[in-house]
Design a protein around this motif. Structure first.
Motif, short mmCIF file in Angstrom:
data_model
loop_
_atom_site.label_atom_id
_atom_site.label_comp_id
_atom_site.label_asym_id
_atom_site.label_seq_id
_atom_site.Cartn_x
_atom_site.Cartn_y
_atom_site.Cartn_z
N VAL A 272 0.83 -1.21 0.00
CA VAL A 272 0.00 0.00 0.00
C VAL A 272 0.86 1.25 0.00
CG1 VAL A 272 -2.11 -0.96 0.99
CG2 VAL A 272 -0.30 -0.22 2.51
N ALA A 273 2.02 1.15 -0.64
CA ALA A 273 2.85 2.34 -0.82
C ALA A 273 2.13 3.39 -1.65
CB ALA A 273 4.17 1.95 -1.50
N THR A 274 1.07 2.99 -2.35
CA THR A 274 0.29 3.93 -3.17
C THR A 274 -0.51 4.93 -2.34
OG1 THR A 274 -1.47 2.28 -3.22
CG2 THR A 274 0.07 2.30 -5.07
N VAL A 275 -0.73 4.64 -1.07
CA VAL A 275 -1.65 5.49 -0.29
C VAL A 275 -1.10 6.90 -0.06
CG1 VAL A 275 -2.83 5.76 1.93
CG2 VAL A 275 -2.80 3.54 0.79
N PRO A 276 0.13 7.09 0.47
CA PRO A 276 0.60 8.46 0.72
C PRO A 276 0.57 9.36 -0.52
CG PRO A 276 1.99 6.90 1.88
CD PRO A 276 1.09 6.09 0.99
N PRO A 277 1.06 8.92 -1.70
CA PRO A 277 0.96 9.82 -2.86
C PRO A 277 -0.48 10.08 -3.30
CG PRO A 277 1.93 7.71 -3.50
CD PRO A 277 1.88 7.72 -2.01
N THR A 278 -1.37 9.08 -3.13
CA THR A 278 -2.77 9.30 -3.50
C THR A 278 -3.42 10.32 -2.57
OG1 THR A 278 -2.93 7.05 -4.38
CG2 THR A 278 -5.00 8.17 -3.85
N VAL A 279 -3.18 10.21 -1.26
CA VAL A 279 -3.69 11.19 -0.31
C VAL A 279 -3.13 12.58 -0.62
CG1 VAL A 279 -3.67 11.90 2.11
CG2 VAL A 279 -4.09 9.51 1.53
N ALA A 280 -1.85 12.66 -0.95
CA ALA A 280 -1.23 13.95 -1.26
C ALA A 280 -1.87 14.58 -2.49
CB ALA A 280 0.27 13.77 -1.48
N LEU A 281 -2.17 13.78 -3.50
CA LEU A 281 -2.80 14.32 -4.71
C LEU A 281 -4.22 14.79 -4.42
CD1 LEU A 281 -1.45 11.73 -7.30
CD2 LEU A 281 -0.96 14.19 -7.26
N CYS A 282 -4.95 14.06 -3.57
CA CYS A 282 -6.29 14.52 -3.17
C CYS A 282 -6.21 15.87 -2.47
CB CYS A 282 -6.95 13.49 -2.24
SG CYS A 282 -7.48 11.96 -3.03
N ARG A 283 -5.26 16.01 -1.55
CA ARG A 283 -5.13 17.25 -0.80
C ARG A 283 -4.68 18.40 -1.71
NH1 ARG A 283 -1.99 15.32 2.64
NH2 ARG A 283 -0.02 15.99 1.74
N THR A 284 -3.73 18.14 -2.61
CA THR A 284 -3.19 19.18 -3.48
C THR A 284 -4.22 19.66 -4.49
OG1 THR A 284 -0.96 18.28 -3.27
CG2 THR A 284 -1.39 19.71 -5.16
N HIS A 285 -4.97 18.75 -5.06
CA HIS A 285 -5.89 19.12 -6.14
C HIS A 285 -7.28 19.55 -5.65
CE1 HIS A 285 -3.68 18.03 -9.87
NE2 HIS A 285 -2.96 17.30 -9.03
N PHE A 286 -7.66 19.15 -4.42
CA PHE A 286 -9.02 19.45 -3.96
C PHE A 286 -9.07 20.23 -2.66
CE2 PHE A 286 -9.16 15.59 -6.55
CZ PHE A 286 -10.04 16.00 -7.54
N GLY A 287 -7.91 20.50 -2.03
CA GLY A 287 -7.88 21.31 -0.83
C GLY A 287 -8.08 20.51 0.44
N VAL A 288 -7.57 21.04 1.55
CA VAL A 288 -7.64 20.33 2.82
C VAL A 288 -9.09 20.13 3.26
CG1 VAL A 288 -7.04 20.46 5.28
CG2 VAL A 288 -5.36 21.11 3.55
N ALA A 289 -9.95 21.14 3.06
CA ALA A 289 -11.32 21.06 3.55
C ALA A 289 -12.09 19.89 2.94
CB ALA A 289 -12.06 22.36 3.28
N ASP A 290 -11.86 19.62 1.66
CA ASP A 290 -12.59 18.55 0.98
C ASP A 290 -11.81 17.26 0.86
OD1 ASP A 290 -14.92 19.97 0.52
OD2 ASP A 290 -14.28 20.73 -1.43
N SER A 291 -10.52 17.28 1.20
CA SER A 291 -9.67 16.12 0.88
C SER A 291 -10.10 14.86 1.61
CB SER A 291 -8.21 16.44 1.19
OG SER A 291 -8.02 16.69 2.58
N GLY A 292 -10.63 14.98 2.84
CA GLY A 292 -11.05 13.79 3.56
C GLY A 292 -12.17 13.06 2.85
N VAL A 293 -13.21 13.81 2.45
CA VAL A 293 -14.34 13.18 1.76
C VAL A 293 -13.93 12.72 0.37
CG1 VAL A 293 -16.69 13.53 0.91
CG2 VAL A 293 -16.00 14.51 3.10
N VAL A 294 -13.11 13.52 -0.33
CA VAL A 294 -12.64 13.12 -1.66
C VAL A 294 -11.85 11.82 -1.58
CG1 VAL A 294 -11.14 13.73 -3.60
CG2 VAL A 294 -12.65 15.45 -2.61
N PHE A 295 -10.92 11.75 -0.61
CA PHE A 295 -10.17 10.52 -0.47
C PHE A 295 -11.08 9.37 -0.06
CE2 PHE A 295 -7.59 7.51 2.07
CZ PHE A 295 -6.80 7.03 1.04
N GLY A 296 -12.14 9.68 0.68
CA GLY A 296 -13.10 8.64 1.02
C GLY A 296 -13.70 8.01 -0.22
N TRP A 297 -14.07 8.85 -1.21
CA TRP A 297 -14.63 8.30 -2.46
C TRP A 297 -13.57 7.56 -3.26
CZ3 TRP A 297 -19.40 7.31 -2.97
CH2 TRP A 297 -20.38 8.13 -2.41
N VAL A 298 -12.36 8.09 -3.28
CA VAL A 298 -11.28 7.40 -3.98
C VAL A 298 -11.01 6.04 -3.31
CG1 VAL A 298 -8.81 7.50 -4.55
CG2 VAL A 298 -10.23 9.52 -4.83
#
Length: 439
Positions: A351-377
């Motif tokens: 699951v080395a894929t998780v940290p870069p995927t979380v980072a891309l969610c945060r970078t592209h969608f912002g901290v406020a939405d990143s939790g829910v966005v990553f939830g859908w991902v």
């Protein structure tokens, strides 16, 4: 607040001198919850054959229950993130742990396949889904400014830690006293951690007058959402689903779930047994995967703070595809050198894929939405896992072996390389394709 509680610095309070920042206590409790959630999910591959032998159920029946578990585990994640925003992390996680503990205990008295699907599939799927990796993403985003990628990597490694600590115990219990003892281990662990969470987990650093670890100034407070968690999760999905980056992350993580939880965690032990390897030996090898996954995922978090996450994802998926193509050649009654190469390589990539995927969610969608966005991902990850588990079960039933299951998963991994590289380098909305409602 009294002076002994801490020193005032601007709008924040520093922890008392000599004590670590509370972020690290919150991180430790979060890690314990993630480990408890992982313990049951990692046990399903070991318990398939004992349950089938006792009740006479087919591999398609048990794999279907596991698939339902994986799908609901993933689909719960975005709603769990919205629940955490509305009702708090501590309350959401404590309730989820109680559901997992009671449901796991109830499996020891089940007598029918529909009960397996209800307990393994529905209740434990939803309960563990509320503690999916989205929990780690939410806590890391709230409590850490510095080393956020590294902490996300540590949380991601909790899945491997649960597998490492409990999979051999569960395998021995299933082979000795019986699979019910294994389910009991999970039940007791979940209920104990629920108490720990209720006593020690803090929702937000502002609740203690603190800043996130490494922050130098207070971020503007985010107003508490009055929107229902379900509506918040769905409205966020509708908003971000018009962005190509979202779909690229969804598809790559769908492949990630298929190629890890779906076919390896669920079917590696039965596949190794098909080649004459004892189930306890195969379970031990999966535990070794967990050892190397800890190193790989924490290392991936460190790299994510320094390297383009898109390139990391491309490298991870490419290496995983090559490993799957080699799996048939290294499966044998004993543990040959080639199997060790597979275990080490796949473990580092698990699951080395998780940290870069979380980072891309945060970078592209912002901290406020990143939790829910990553939830859908993450939901796509577990849907992929569920589909992969069922497809592998069908392949095994139809062909008598898992060869084409490994090959198909490898092809998907190579497709994920191209998808990762197609993600825009920077989150400049005007340069990113916006999809029309019709696609």
């Amino acid at each position: 607040m009294t002076p002994e509680d801490g020193d005032f610095v601007g709008e924040r309070v520093l922890p008392p001198r000599g004590l670590p920042h509370r972020a690290w206590l919150v991180a430790a409790v979060t890690l314990a919850a993630l480990v408890a959630a992982a313990a049951f999910r990692s046990s399903t591959g070991v318990l398939l054959e004992p349950v089938e032998a006792e009740f006479g159920w087919s591999r398609a029946t048990t794999s279907g229950a596991v698939s339902l578990n994986l799908v609901l585990y993933g689909l719960t994640a975005p709603f769990a993130a919205a629940f955490m925003e509305r009702f708090g992390v501590r309350r959401t996680v404590a309730v989820a742990l109680v559901v997992v503990g009671l449901s796991s205990a109830a499996t020891t008295v089940m007598t029918s396949a529909w009960q397996l699907w209800l307990l393994w599939g529905v209740l434990i799927g939803i309960g563990t889904g509320a503690m999916a990796l989205v929990l780690g993403a939410v806590v890391a985003n709230r409590w850490f400014e510095r080393h956020r990628g590294l902490v996300t990597g540590i949380f991601s490694a909790a899945n491997a830690t649960g597998q490492l600590l409990f999979l051999p115990v569960i395998a021995r219990a299933a082979a000795g006293p019986g699979w019910r003892w294994a389910a009991g281990v999970v039940a007791v662990l979940a209920l104990l951690v629920a108490v720990l969470v209720a006593l020690l987990l803090t929702d937000d650093p502002r609740d203690r007058g603190l800043l996130p670890w490494g922050a130098t100034s207070a971020a503007p407070p985010v107003a508490a959402s009055t929107e229902s968690p379900a509506r918040r999760a769905v409205s966020t999905l509708v908003r971000v689903s018009r962005r190509w980056t979202f779909w690229a992350l969804v598809l790559t993580f769908w492949v990630c779930g298929w190629s890890t939880n779906g076919i390896i965690q669920t079917h590696f032990v039965p596949a190794a047994h098909d080649h004459g390897m004892p189930a306890t030996t195969a379970a031990g090898l999966l535990a070794v995967v967990g050892v190397f996954d800890i190193a790989g995922t924490v290392g991936s978090g460190w790299l994510t703070d320094r390297v383009d996450p898109r390139l990391l994802l491309a490298g991870y998926y490419g290496g995983r595809g090559l490993s799957l193509l080699a799996l048939d050649a290294v499966l044998a009654p004993g543990v040959e050198p080639g199997m060790w190469v597979f275990i080490v390589f796949y473990g580092l990539d698990w699951v080395a894929t998780v940290p870069p995927t979380v980072a891309l969610c945060r970078t592209h969608f912002g901290v406020a939405d990143s939790g829910v966005v990553f939830g859908w991902v993450f939901a796509s990850h577990m849907v992929g896992a569920g589909v992969g588990a069922s497809v592998a079960g069908w392949v095994r039933t139809a062909q008598g072996d898992y060869h084409w299951a490994w090959v198909g998963a490898a092809v998907l991994c190579f497709a994920a390389v191209a998808l990762a590289l197609a993600i825009p380098r920077r989150p400049v909305r005007e340069q990113e394709p916006v999809l029309s409602p019709l696609g």
